[in-house]
Design a protein around this motif. Structure first.
Motif, PDB file in Angstrom:
ATOM      1  N   UNK A 496       0.861  -1.235   0.185  1.00 45.85           N
ATOM      2  CA  UNK A 496       0.151   0.112  -0.325  1.00 45.85           C
ATOM      3  C   UNK A 496       0.848   0.980   0.098  1.00 45.85           C
ATOM      4  N   UNK A 497       2.166   1.511   0.421  1.00 41.16           N
ATOM      5  CA  UNK A 497       2.971   2.517   0.770  1.00 41.16           C
ATOM      6  C   UNK A 497       3.344   2.507  -0.220  1.00 41.16           C
ATOM      7  N   UNK A 498       3.661   1.757  -1.792  1.00 39.55           N
ATOM      8  CA  UNK A 498       3.916   2.060  -2.790  1.00 39.55           C
ATOM      9  C   UNK A 498       2.490   2.606  -3.739  1.00 39.55           C
ATOM     10  N   UNK A 499       1.497   1.587  -3.688  1.00 41.86           N
ATOM     11  CA  UNK A 499       0.393   2.153  -4.426  1.00 41.86           C
ATOM     12  C   UNK A 499       0.382   3.776  -3.957  1.00 41.86           C
ATOM     13  N   UNK A 500       0.242   4.393  -3.296  1.00 47.36           N
ATOM     14  CA  UNK A 500      -0.651   5.489  -2.640  1.00 47.36           C
ATOM     15  C   UNK A 500       0.958   6.595  -3.244  1.00 47.36           C
ATOM     16  N   UNK A 501       1.564   6.041  -3.606  1.00 42.33           N
ATOM     17  CA  UNK A 501       3.397   7.079  -4.141  1.00 42.33           C
ATOM     18  C   UNK A 501       3.431   7.166  -5.609  1.00 42.33           C
ATOM     19  N   UNK A 502       2.273   6.400  -6.001  1.00 41.49           N
ATOM     20  CA  UNK A 502       2.235   5.646  -7.252  1.00 41.49           C
ATOM     21  C   UNK A 502       1.694   7.007  -7.948  1.00 41.49           C
ATOM     22  N   UNK A 503       1.992   7.345  -9.556  1.00 41.13           N
ATOM     23  CA  UNK A 503       0.360   8.087 -10.241  1.00 41.13           C
ATOM     24  C   UNK A 503       1.172   7.797 -11.534  1.00 41.13           C
ATOM     25  N   UNK A 504      -0.448   6.797 -11.913  1.00 44.87           N
ATOM     26  CA  UNK A 504      -0.676   6.247 -13.355  1.00 44.87           C
ATOM     27  C   UNK A 504      -1.511   7.411 -14.449  1.00 44.87           C
ATOM     28  N   UNK A 505      -0.963   8.451 -15.044  1.00 47.34           N
ATOM     29  CA  UNK A 505      -1.870   8.504 -16.235  1.00 47.34           C
ATOM     30  C   UNK A 505      -2.167   7.612 -17.333  1.00 47.34           C
ATOM     31  N   UNK A 506      -3.347   7.463 -17.971  1.00 48.41           N
ATOM     32  CA  UNK A 506      -3.330   7.186 -19.210  1.00 48.41           C
ATOM     33  C   UNK A 506      -3.992   8.001 -20.060  1.00 48.41           C
ATOM     34  N   UNK A 507      -3.326   8.314 -21.095  1.00 47.82           N
ATOM     35  CA  UNK A 507      -3.401   9.205 -22.587  1.00 47.82           C
ATOM     36  C   UNK A 507      -3.965   8.503 -23.654  1.00 47.82           C
ATOM     37  N   UNK A 508      -4.839   8.622 -24.136  1.00 47.04           N
ATOM     38  CA  UNK A 508      -5.784   8.169 -25.315  1.00 47.04           C
ATOM     39  C   UNK A 508      -6.905   8.732 -25.921  1.00 47.04           C
ATOM     40  N   UNK A 509      -6.246   8.215 -27.322  1.00 49.52           N
ATOM     41  CA  UNK A 509      -5.703   9.751 -28.615  1.00 49.52           C
ATOM     42  C   UNK A 509      -7.639   9.350 -28.882  1.00 49.52           C
ATOM     43  N   UNK A 510      -8.064   8.646 -28.681  1.00 40.93           N
ATOM     44  CA  UNK A 510      -9.333   7.870 -29.658  1.00 40.93           C
ATOM     45  C   UNK A 510      -9.953   7.285 -27.801  1.00 40.93           C
ATOM     46  N   UNK A 511     -11.303   6.502 -27.927  1.00 42.76           N
ATOM     47  CA  UNK A 511     -12.195   5.959 -27.438  1.00 42.76           C
ATOM     48  C   UNK A 511     -10.948   5.371 -25.426  1.00 42.76           C
ATOM     49  N   UNK A 512     -11.360   5.273 -24.580  1.00 40.04           N
ATOM     50  CA  UNK A 512     -11.166   4.776 -23.988  1.00 40.04           C
ATOM     51  C   UNK A 512     -11.711   4.121 -22.773  1.00 40.04           C
TER      52      UNK A 512
END
Length: 847
Positions: A496-512
């Motif tokens: 959990x300590x690692x998960x809370x410090x993570x930042x994931x961006x999902x960038x899509x040019x089309x439908x996500x």
């Protein structure tokens, strides 16, 4: 001698004069030269200063391209120091150094210039706003709506804690909660506590740039009912088919605006639990937004009101009227008639509760509610908004290549024909049913790998402020899947300590699309029908304590939500059940009877809850900002329209057959199940289908899947939608219209959702279907076997008879209506990534 001495004296005098003249001339020349040198130097300094200050723009453009996020270093951490430099023709040089303060979220930019022996030195600071600084940010000038419908236990809320809420345009809100003790008079009736208080707004700084007000609703003339409602509303109501003359407010529900986070959360929970305490009516009385921003006694009339600084916000004095209208149509309505405005109130600026139309009344209420310094409308300056373009997208793609993942072509794809999309429908019909279906790439988040990813960085305290946003960049339609009960990326990020410090961006040019996880796969048809089954995304369905990942979704398209049981529409399925004849789609079945795709999805689970946690959405301001997500599939059932009945009857019909009444029921309600239930490519499900729930001699009520009626009978009598519980941030911003070669226009959506029966255009035809209408309500009678075409069905009321009901002869291709609840993410949901830069003054420190 004397002459000689005089001559010598004269000569000496002349010599001295000449010497002085020479010195003067030489000094004058030297002074002129020095003045020239000084002026040249001053000019060079001015030019150097201009170049040095202008050099800030180079660094700022580079940072703006990155959406103000520091660039990554070789270890995929945020760079703390970086610079850019250059030289002009003639030898003038400049250098801009940037240092990012991770604590204050400020950039300090130092620009140094040099030319010969001249120097310039300037400092500039830029304040950075993180995505997580807002709960809701909308740069759209269009109206945003917070709406509650019929269920008093389902609140709608914007609870921001210490975050900001900013809407450039107006906010309107309202509800249609039933008040059972409503009196047909102007004295009001006791409001239902706490159910009517379920629209809740809270934040540290709240700004609605276009103002705020309750939803207006036209006042139709009541049907005769044996009470005094007709005479009460006679001066204001309009007959069927005539232009509306007056407006009331929508339904029965109060909006509470508070700066107190704990009060907002407590009130929301009380509404959900239907408990009388701990809060009481009196404890939130001052924070109830007024139904009228002027004083008087009901019926309050806005067109004659003066902005005196008074207001009316006592719900126990509100006049809530429930009545039928529309003659034989028998439409029902619930209005709050406490305050009435004329139909031109928008242009005359006389809407009863509009903050900008009665600013003194609004200011007095804001003061009494303790919201000064917290709640603003047009009286505060406009917030700078990011405008995203292809430069930003390309910078995100570069980050993905270095420190994330790029999906350029479909990966582990499947075919899904976008029958929900207007653009696809037109293309499919225009191409005579040829295969124009696309591929959808899939990402299983438990097997996702990122470039140069070291999970150990996430738990290193010395690196906490330098952790970089990780980007997954996709150029094709993509579906992201949660395949584990406890959440996403459990293999690489288990702690959990690692998960809370993570930042994931999902960038899509089309439908996500986000395909959720469902832990409880029991059906309401079998047990516990009063409980909504839950689908989660980025959440722990098992409640084992696994933290969700901090995520940001960025796309110019609306993000889609899928059930884990979602069945795609293949081309072979389309050919069999949605064939094209003579350039029009002639559907065999529609979404409510689609036993091929809904048997183990919509038919089995009906209304559900879709819960998303710790997700931020950045999308286009020109979408429907009140409904930012698309719930694709079968999530919603019966509604309150008249067109649902003939549409559903048409879609269970088959050429050469007509529906026959079941018992004493009108065909509007049900019919005998015809024998073609076992025919190949039948328009109705086989008798073994959950559609019937074991009752196979007649159709479920109004031809909807039985599960919706089972759920309604178990305490959800007025429900029309599923629930979408969203914990995170929403940002609506503009996308640039500039289109580089080979790219799409980011500001023009590629897809247009057609939900329920609201298909646009003539790409569908139901002329192969038939209908009989014998009900005394809504439409004129038509005989058995009448083709389901636009002109076959006309409204029974004369005022509507010349207006064919377009939606009555259209199929449902998607049913994804939802009640949207936007909740504040946890207090430590921070540092997701920069989004806005705010200039500070330039300081000259030395030369």
């Amino acid at each position: 001698m004397i002459f000689n001495r005089l001559g010598q004296s004269t000569l000496l005098f002349v010599t001295v004069l000449c010497a002085i003249g020479t010195i003067f001339v030489l000094n004058s020349a030297d002074i002129h030269k020095r003045n020239y040198d000084f002026k040249t130097k001053d000019y060079d300094q001015v030019l150097l200063n201009e170049v040095t200050t202008s050099a800030f723009a180079v660094m700022e453009a580079a940072l703006q391209r990155r959406m103000w996020e520091p660039p990554p270093d070789n270890a995929c951490l945020k760079s703390e120091d970086f610079n850019v430099e250059g030289e002009l023709a003639g030898g003038m040089t400049w250098k801009v150094s940037a240092k990012y303060n991770f604590t204050t979220k400020n950039y300090e930019l130092i620009s140094e210039g040099q030319y010969r022996d001249l120097k310039a030195f300037y400092i500039k600071r830029i304040k950075i706003l993180d995505v997580s600084d807002y709960l809701l940010f909308s740069n759209s000038p269009n109206t945003m709506t917070l709406r509650r419908l019929y269920n008093e236990k389902f609140p709608t809320a914007l609870i921001a804690r210490d975050r900001r809420i900013y809407i450039k345009g107006p906010l309107q809100f309202g509800g249609n909660i039933h008040r059972p003790n409503s009196h047909m008079n102007w004295s009001g009736s006791p409001a239902g506590w706490p159910g009517e208080w379920g629209t809740i707004i809270q934040g540290d700084r709240i700004q609605f740039g276009g103002g705020m007000h309750y939803i207006q609703y036209s006042i139709p003339k009541p049907n005769p009912a044996g009470n005094n409602i007709e005479s009460l509303l006679a001066p204001y109501s309009s007959d069927l088919g005539t232009p509306s003359t007056h407006h009331s407010q929508f339904g029965a529900a109060q909006t509470v605006v508070t700066r107190d986070y704990n009060k907002a959360q407590t009130l929301k929970q009380q509404v959900m639990d239907a408990t009388a305490g701990p809060l009481s009516k009196a404890s939130v009385a001052s924070e109830v937004y007024p139904i009228a921003l002027f004083g008087g006694t009901p019926p309050l009339q806005s067109w004659s009101a003066t902005d005196s600084g008074a207001y009316f916000n006592n719900p126990d004095r509100y006049s809530i009227f429930n009545y039928t209208w529309g003659g034989a149509n028998g439409f029902g309505i619930r209005i709050d008639a406490t305050c009435i405005s004329r139909s031109d109130s928008g242009t005359t600026k006389k809407i009863c509760s509009h903050s900008e139309h009665f600013p003194r009344g609004f200011a007095k209420w804001r003061q009494d509610a303790g919201l000064e310094g917290t709640l603003f409308t047009a009286d505060a300056e406009e917030i700078p908004a990011p405008s995203l373009n292809w430069d930003n997208m390309e910078a995100l793609e570069e980050d993905a290549r270095s420190c994330g993942a790029v999906i350029s072509a479909p990966t582990s794809p499947y075919q899904d024909c976008e029958i929900w999309d207007l653009e696809f429908q037109k293309k499919y019909a225009a191409n005579n049913g040829s295969n124009v279906c696309g591929q959808v790439s899939t990402i299983d988040m438990n097997s996702l790998t990122l470039n140069n990813f070291n999970p150990g960085q996430l738990t290193d305290a010395s690196l906490k402020e330098r952790l970089l946003r990780r980007v997954v960049y996709t150029k094709v339609p993509t579906e992201i899947r949660q395949t584990s009960a406890q959440g996403l990326m459990l293999g690489s990020l288990s702690a959990n300590a690692a998960r809370k410090n993570f930042s994931l961006w999902v960038v899509s040019e089309d439908t996500l699309a986000l395909r959720g996880y469902q832990l409880d796969n029991t059906s309401p048809l079998d047990s516990d029908p009063g409980r909504l089954r839950e689908v989660v995304f980025n959440a722990d369905a098992s409640n084992a304590g696994k933290e969700p990942l901090p995520m940001v979704l960025l796309s110019p398209e609306r993000v889609h939500l899928l059930s884990p049981h979602y069945v795609p529409a293949t081309y072979s399925y389309l050919q069999g059940y949605w064939p094209v004849v003579s350039g029009q789609i002639r559907p065999v079945l529609h979404n409510y009877t689609d036993y091929v795709r809904q048997e183990n999805d919509g038919f089995r689970y009906g209304y559900r809850t879709f819960r998303m946690e710790n997700i931020s959405l950045i999308t286009n301001a020109n979408i429907d900002t009140s409904n930012p997500f698309v719930m694709r599939g079968l999530w919603s059932g019966p509604d309150s329209t008249d067109s649902q009945f003939p549409s559903n009857m048409c879609m269970v019909s088959m050429a050469g057959h007509t529906l026959t009444p079941y018992g004493g029921n009108n065909l509007l309600t049900t019919a005998n199940v015809p024998p073609y239930h076992s025919a190949p490519n039948s328009p109705i499900p086989p008798l073994s289908s959950r559609y019937y729930n074991g009752v196979t001699d007649h159709f479920p009520r109004s031809y909807y899947p039985a599960v919706f009626w089972v759920q309604r009978a178990a305490g959800m009598s007025a429900r029309e939608e599923s629930d979408l519980i969203y914990t995170g941030i929403r940002m609506y911003t503009s996308f640039d219209d500039f289109v580089p070669t080979g790219k799409r226009n980011l500001n023009v959506p590629l897809h247009t959702l057609t939900d329920t029966r609201y298909n646009q255009g003539t790409q569908f035809s139901l002329q192969h279907k038939n209908l009989q209408w014998t009900s005394p309500s809504y439409y004129n009678s038509i005989p058995a076997g009448t083709p389901c075409v636009l002109n076959s069905l006309t409204h029974r009321e004369a005022a509507y008879s010349s207006q064919p009901d377009y939606h009555a002869t259209q199929p449902s291709v998607n049913n994804g209506r939802y009640i949207f609840v936007h909740a504040d993410p946890p207090v430590d949901y921070r540092n997701l990534g920069s989004i806005i830069g705010i200039d500070q003054p330039i300081l000259e420190t030395r030369q």
